[in-house]
Design a protein around this motif. Structure first.
Motif, PDB file in Angstrom:
ATOM      1  N   GLU A   3      55.802  -3.412  -7.314  1.00  0.00           N
ATOM      2  CA  GLU A   3      56.594  -3.118  -6.127  1.00  0.00           C
ATOM      3  C   GLU A   3      57.788  -4.060  -5.977  1.00  0.00           C
ATOM      4  N   GLN A   4      57.866  -5.094  -6.816  1.00  0.00           N
ATOM      5  CA  GLN A   4      59.033  -5.986  -6.822  1.00  0.00           C
ATOM      6  C   GLN A   4      60.286  -5.251  -7.270  1.00  0.00           C
ATOM      7  N   LEU A   5      60.114  -4.210  -8.083  1.00  0.00           N
ATOM      8  CA  LEU A   5      61.259  -3.458  -8.588  1.00  0.00           C
ATOM      9  C   LEU A   5      61.849  -2.619  -7.464  1.00  0.00           C
ATOM     10  N   THR A   6      63.180  -2.672  -7.340  1.00  0.00           N
ATOM     11  CA  THR A   6      63.875  -1.926  -6.295  1.00  0.00           C
ATOM     12  C   THR A   6      64.917  -1.009  -6.918  1.00  0.00           C
ATOM     13  N   ALA A   7      65.573  -0.231  -6.085  1.00  0.00           N
ATOM     14  CA  ALA A   7      66.630   0.650  -6.570  1.00  0.00           C
ATOM     15  C   ALA A   7      67.757  -0.144  -7.225  1.00  0.00           C
ATOM     16  N   ALA A   8      67.958  -1.385  -6.801  1.00  0.00           N
ATOM     17  CA  ALA A   8      69.001  -2.230  -7.398  1.00  0.00           C
ATOM     18  C   ALA A   8      68.679  -2.607  -8.841  1.00  0.00           C
ATOM     19  N   ASP A   9      67.410  -2.479  -9.244  1.00  0.00           N
ATOM     20  CA  ASP A   9      67.004  -2.832 -10.603  1.00  0.00           C
ATOM     21  C   ASP A   9      67.100  -1.667 -11.583  1.00  0.00           C
ATOM     22  N   VAL A  10      67.375  -0.465 -11.092  1.00  0.00           N
ATOM     23  CA  VAL A  10      67.497   0.697 -11.974  1.00  0.00           C
ATOM     24  C   VAL A  10      68.648   0.456 -12.944  1.00  0.00           C
ATOM     25  N   GLY A  11      68.399   0.688 -14.228  1.00  0.00           N
ATOM     26  CA  GLY A  11      69.400   0.479 -15.269  1.00  0.00           C
ATOM     27  C   GLY A  11      69.361  -0.907 -15.883  1.00  0.00           C
ATOM     28  N   LYS A  12      68.459  -1.767 -15.400  1.00  0.00           N
ATOM     29  CA  LYS A  12      68.358  -3.128 -15.936  1.00  0.00           C
ATOM     30  C   LYS A  12      67.153  -3.245 -16.864  1.00  0.00           C
ATOM     31  N   LEU A  13      67.253  -4.160 -17.806  1.00  0.00           N
ATOM     32  CA  LEU A  13      66.163  -4.427 -18.736  1.00  0.00           C
ATOM     33  C   LEU A  13      65.071  -5.212 -18.017  1.00  0.00           C
ATOM     34  N   VAL A  14      63.817  -4.770 -18.172  1.00  0.00           N
ATOM     35  CA  VAL A  14      62.694  -5.378 -17.475  1.00  0.00           C
ATOM     36  C   VAL A  14      61.571  -5.654 -18.469  1.00  0.00           C
ATOM     37  N   ILE A  15      60.927  -6.798 -18.312  1.00  0.00           N
ATOM     38  CA  ILE A  15      59.714  -7.117 -19.077  1.00  0.00           C
ATOM     39  C   ILE A  15      58.569  -7.203 -18.070  1.00  0.00           C
ATOM     40  N   VAL A  16      57.518  -6.435 -18.317  1.00  0.00           N
ATOM     41  CA  VAL A  16      56.322  -6.479 -17.472  1.00  0.00           C
ATOM     42  C   VAL A  16      55.186  -6.965 -18.362  1.00  0.00           C
ATOM     43  N   SER A  17      54.535  -8.047 -17.954  1.00  0.00           N
ATOM     44  CA  SER A  17      53.472  -8.607 -18.781  1.00  0.00           C
ATOM     45  C   SER A  17      52.206  -8.850 -17.962  1.00  0.00           C
ATOM     46  N   PHE A  18      51.079  -8.662 -18.616  1.00  0.00           N
ATOM     47  CA  PHE A  18      49.767  -8.883 -18.002  1.00  0.00           C
ATOM     48  C   PHE A  18      49.502 -10.378 -17.945  1.00  0.00           C
ATOM     49  N   GLU A  19      49.194 -10.892 -16.752  1.00  0.00           N
ATOM     50  CA  GLU A  19      48.980 -12.320 -16.557  1.00  0.00           C
ATOM     51  C   GLU A  19      47.518 -12.677 -16.305  1.00  0.00           C
ATOM     52  N   GLY A  20      46.679 -11.692 -16.152  1.00  0.00           N
ATOM     53  CA  GLY A  20      45.269 -11.949 -15.868  1.00  0.00           C
ATOM     54  C   GLY A  20      44.810 -11.151 -14.668  1.00  0.00           C
ATOM     55  N   ARG A  21      43.696 -11.579 -14.103  1.00  0.00           N
ATOM     56  CA  ARG A  21      43.131 -10.897 -12.943  1.00  0.00           C
ATOM     57  C   ARG A  21      42.977 -11.877 -11.796  1.00  0.00           C
ATOM     58  N   ALA A  22      43.006 -11.334 -10.584  1.00  0.00           N
ATOM     59  CA  ALA A  22      42.856 -12.167  -9.389  1.00  0.00           C
ATOM     60  C   ALA A  22      42.026 -11.397  -8.368  1.00  0.00           C
ATOM     61  N   ALA A  23      41.428 -12.116  -7.448  1.00  0.00           N
ATOM     62  CA  ALA A  23      40.638 -11.498  -6.388  1.00  0.00           C
ATOM     63  C   ALA A  23      41.481 -11.435  -5.115  1.00  0.00           C
ATOM     64  N   THR A  24      41.380 -10.323  -4.408  1.00  0.00           N
ATOM     65  CA  THR A  24      42.059 -10.193  -3.128  1.00  0.00           C
ATOM     66  C   THR A  24      41.209 -10.838  -2.034  1.00  0.00           C
ATOM     67  N   LYS A  25      41.738 -10.892  -0.825  1.00  0.00           N
ATOM     68  CA  LYS A  25      40.985 -11.462   0.295  1.00  0.00           C
ATOM     69  C   LYS A  25      39.697 -10.692   0.555  1.00  0.00           C
ATOM     70  N   LYS A  26      39.724  -9.395   0.249  1.00  0.00           N
ATOM     71  CA  LYS A  26      38.535  -8.566   0.471  1.00  0.00           C
ATOM     72  C   LYS A  26      37.585  -8.605  -0.722  1.00  0.00           C
ATOM     73  N   GLY A  27      37.939  -9.339  -1.760  1.00  0.00           N
ATOM     74  CA  GLY A  27      37.057  -9.482  -2.905  1.00  0.00           C
ATOM     75  C   GLY A  27      37.275  -8.495  -4.037  1.00  0.00           C
ATOM     76  N   TYR A  28      38.298  -7.657  -3.935  1.00  0.00           N
ATOM     77  CA  TYR A  28      38.605  -6.726  -5.026  1.00  0.00           C
ATOM     78  C   TYR A  28      39.278  -7.491  -6.155  1.00  0.00           C
ATOM     79  N   HIS A  29      38.996  -7.099  -7.383  1.00  0.00           N
ATOM     80  CA  HIS A  29      39.654  -7.720  -8.535  1.00  0.00           C
ATOM     81  C   HIS A  29      40.808  -6.829  -8.970  1.00  0.00           C
ATOM     82  N   VAL A  30      41.990  -7.408  -9.022  1.00  0.00           N
ATOM     83  CA  VAL A  30      43.196  -6.669  -9.369  1.00  0.00           C
ATOM     84  C   VAL A  30      43.905  -7.342 -10.538  1.00  0.00           C
ATOM     85  N   LYS A  31      44.692  -6.544 -11.256  1.00  0.00           N
ATOM     86  CA  LYS A  31      45.505  -7.091 -12.344  1.00  0.00           C
ATOM     87  C   LYS A  31      46.701  -7.812 -11.758  1.00  0.00           C
TER      88      LYS A  31
END
Length: 135
Positions: A64-92
Protein backbone atom coordinates in the motif's frame (compact mmCIF):
# COMPACT_ATOMS: atom_id res chain seq x y z
CA UNK A 1 -8.51 -22.58 -24.63
CA UNK A 2 -11.91 -23.09 -26.21
CA UNK A 3 -12.75 -21.26 -29.39
CA UNK A 4 -14.69 -18.04 -28.81
CA UNK A 5 -13.45 -17.66 -25.23
CA UNK A 6 -10.97 -15.09 -24.06
CA UNK A 7 -8.67 -14.90 -21.05
CA UNK A 8 -10.36 -13.73 -17.85
CA UNK A 9 -10.73 -9.98 -18.09
CA UNK A 10 -9.29 -9.43 -14.64
CA UNK A 11 -6.06 -11.23 -15.52
CA UNK A 12 -2.94 -9.27 -16.38
CA UNK A 13 0.14 -11.42 -15.97
CA UNK A 14 1.21 -14.36 -13.91
CA UNK A 15 0.73 -13.92 -10.17
CA UNK A 16 4.08 -13.81 -8.40
CA UNK A 17 3.99 -14.73 -4.72
CA UNK A 18 6.74 -13.40 -2.50
CA UNK A 19 7.90 -15.41 0.49
CA UNK A 20 10.02 -18.28 1.70
CA UNK A 21 7.74 -21.15 0.72
CA UNK A 22 7.63 -23.47 -2.26
CA UNK A 23 7.00 -21.72 -5.58
CA UNK A 24 7.56 -18.32 -3.93
CA UNK A 25 10.31 -15.86 -4.80
CA UNK A 26 12.39 -13.64 -2.50
CA UNK A 27 12.21 -10.48 -4.65
CA UNK A 28 10.84 -9.01 -7.87
CA UNK A 29 11.87 -5.99 -9.89
CA UNK A 30 9.66 -4.21 -12.38
CA UNK A 31 8.02 -0.99 -13.49
CA UNK A 32 4.91 -0.29 -11.43
CA UNK A 33 1.93 -0.13 -13.79
CA UNK A 34 -0.75 0.49 -11.17
CA UNK A 35 -3.17 -1.45 -9.03
CA UNK A 36 -6.62 -2.84 -9.74
CA UNK A 37 -9.34 -4.55 -7.76
CA UNK A 38 -8.73 -8.22 -7.15
CA UNK A 39 -10.80 -11.01 -5.73
CA UNK A 40 -11.91 -10.74 -2.10
CA UNK A 41 -11.76 -6.93 -2.12
CA UNK A 42 -7.94 -6.75 -2.04
CA UNK A 43 -6.00 -4.94 -4.79
CA UNK A 44 -3.57 -6.57 -7.20
CA UNK A 45 -0.38 -4.73 -8.20
CA UNK A 46 0.73 -4.93 -11.84
CA UNK A 47 4.32 -4.61 -13.04
CA UNK A 48 6.21 -4.58 -16.33
CA UNK A 49 9.25 -6.78 -15.98
CA UNK A 50 12.57 -7.08 -17.71
CA UNK A 51 12.11 -7.06 -21.47
CA UNK A 52 8.50 -5.87 -21.19
CA UNK A 53 6.77 -9.01 -19.87
CA UNK A 54 4.16 -8.38 -17.20
CA UNK A 55 3.42 -9.90 -13.80
CA UNK A 56 1.14 -9.27 -10.85
CA UNK A 57 1.87 -9.20 -7.11
CA UNK A 58 -1.02 -9.90 -4.73
CA UNK A 59 -1.98 -7.53 -1.93
CA UNK A 60 0.10 -7.10 1.18
CA UNK A 61 -0.20 -4.19 3.60
CA UNK A 62 3.35 -3.15 2.71
CA UNK A 63 2.35 -2.82 -0.97
CA UNK A 64 0.00 0.00 0.00
CA UNK A 65 3.08 2.28 0.06
CA UNK A 66 2.83 2.45 -3.73
CA UNK A 67 0.79 5.41 -4.95
CA UNK A 68 -0.34 6.82 -8.28
CA UNK A 69 2.81 8.97 -8.24
CA UNK A 70 4.89 5.77 -8.44
CA UNK A 71 3.29 4.52 -11.68
CA UNK A 72 5.97 4.29 -14.37
CA UNK A 73 8.83 3.99 -11.86
CA UNK A 74 11.12 1.02 -11.30
CA UNK A 75 10.26 -0.81 -8.07
CA UNK A 76 11.94 -3.63 -6.14
CA UNK A 77 9.71 -5.61 -3.77
CA UNK A 78 11.51 -8.08 -1.52
CA UNK A 79 10.42 -10.53 1.16
CA UNK A 80 11.85 -9.51 4.54
CA UNK A 81 10.34 -12.18 6.77
CA UNK A 82 7.23 -12.54 8.88
CA UNK A 83 5.82 -10.49 11.72
CA UNK A 84 2.92 -10.77 14.15
CA UNK A 85 0.17 -8.17 14.27
CA UNK A 86 -1.33 -6.83 17.50
CA UNK A 87 -4.10 -9.41 17.15
CA UNK A 88 -1.57 -12.21 16.76
CA UNK A 89 -1.90 -12.83 13.02
CA UNK A 90 1.31 -13.68 11.18
CA UNK A 91 1.83 -11.58 8.08
CA UNK A 92 4.55 -11.27 5.45
CA UNK A 93 6.80 -8.22 5.69
CA UNK A 94 7.84 -6.80 2.34
CA UNK A 95 10.33 -4.05 1.58
CA UNK A 96 9.22 -1.76 -1.24
CA UNK A 97 11.92 0.39 -2.88
CA UNK A 98 11.10 2.92 -5.61
CA UNK A 99 13.83 4.15 -7.98
CA UNK A 100 13.40 7.89 -8.49
CA UNK A 101 16.31 8.35 -10.93
CA UNK A 102 16.80 5.35 -13.27
CA UNK A 103 20.01 5.00 -15.26
CA UNK A 104 20.08 4.57 -19.03
CA UNK A 105 20.94 0.90 -18.50
CA UNK A 106 17.79 0.45 -16.38
CA UNK A 107 15.67 2.14 -19.06
CA UNK A 108 16.98 -0.28 -21.70
CA UNK A 109 16.34 -3.30 -19.48
CA UNK A 110 12.84 -2.18 -18.42
CA UNK A 111 11.11 -0.52 -21.42
CA UNK A 112 8.06 0.64 -19.41
CA UNK A 113 10.08 3.11 -17.27
CA UNK A 114 8.60 6.57 -17.66
CA UNK A 115 6.18 5.54 -20.43
CA UNK A 116 3.22 4.74 -18.18
CA UNK A 117 1.19 7.27 -16.24
CA UNK A 118 -1.58 6.84 -13.70
CA UNK A 119 -5.15 7.17 -14.87
CA UNK A 120 -6.81 9.97 -12.89
CA UNK A 121 -9.85 8.85 -10.87
CA UNK A 122 -13.30 9.67 -12.21
CA UNK A 123 -15.08 12.55 -10.53
CA UNK A 124 -17.65 10.16 -9.02
CA UNK A 125 -14.81 8.33 -7.25
CA UNK A 126 -13.38 11.54 -5.78
CA UNK A 127 -16.67 12.93 -4.50
CA UNK A 128 -16.33 16.07 -6.65
CA UNK A 129 -19.29 17.45 -8.55
CA UNK A 130 -19.28 17.23 -12.32
CA UNK A 131 -18.90 20.78 -13.67
CA UNK A 132 -19.57 19.68 -17.25
CA UNK A 133 -23.30 19.16 -16.78
CA UNK A 134 -25.55 21.75 -18.50
CA UNK A 135 -27.97 21.96 -15.55
Amino acid sequence: MSEGFTVRRNSFGPIVKLGDGNEQVKAVTGVYLGSRPGDYGKPLYDFGGEGGESFTVPHSNDMEQLTAADVGKLVIVSFEGRAATKKGYHVKRLAVAVCEHPTEEMKKKYPHIGTVTAVPPKKAETGQEDDDLPF
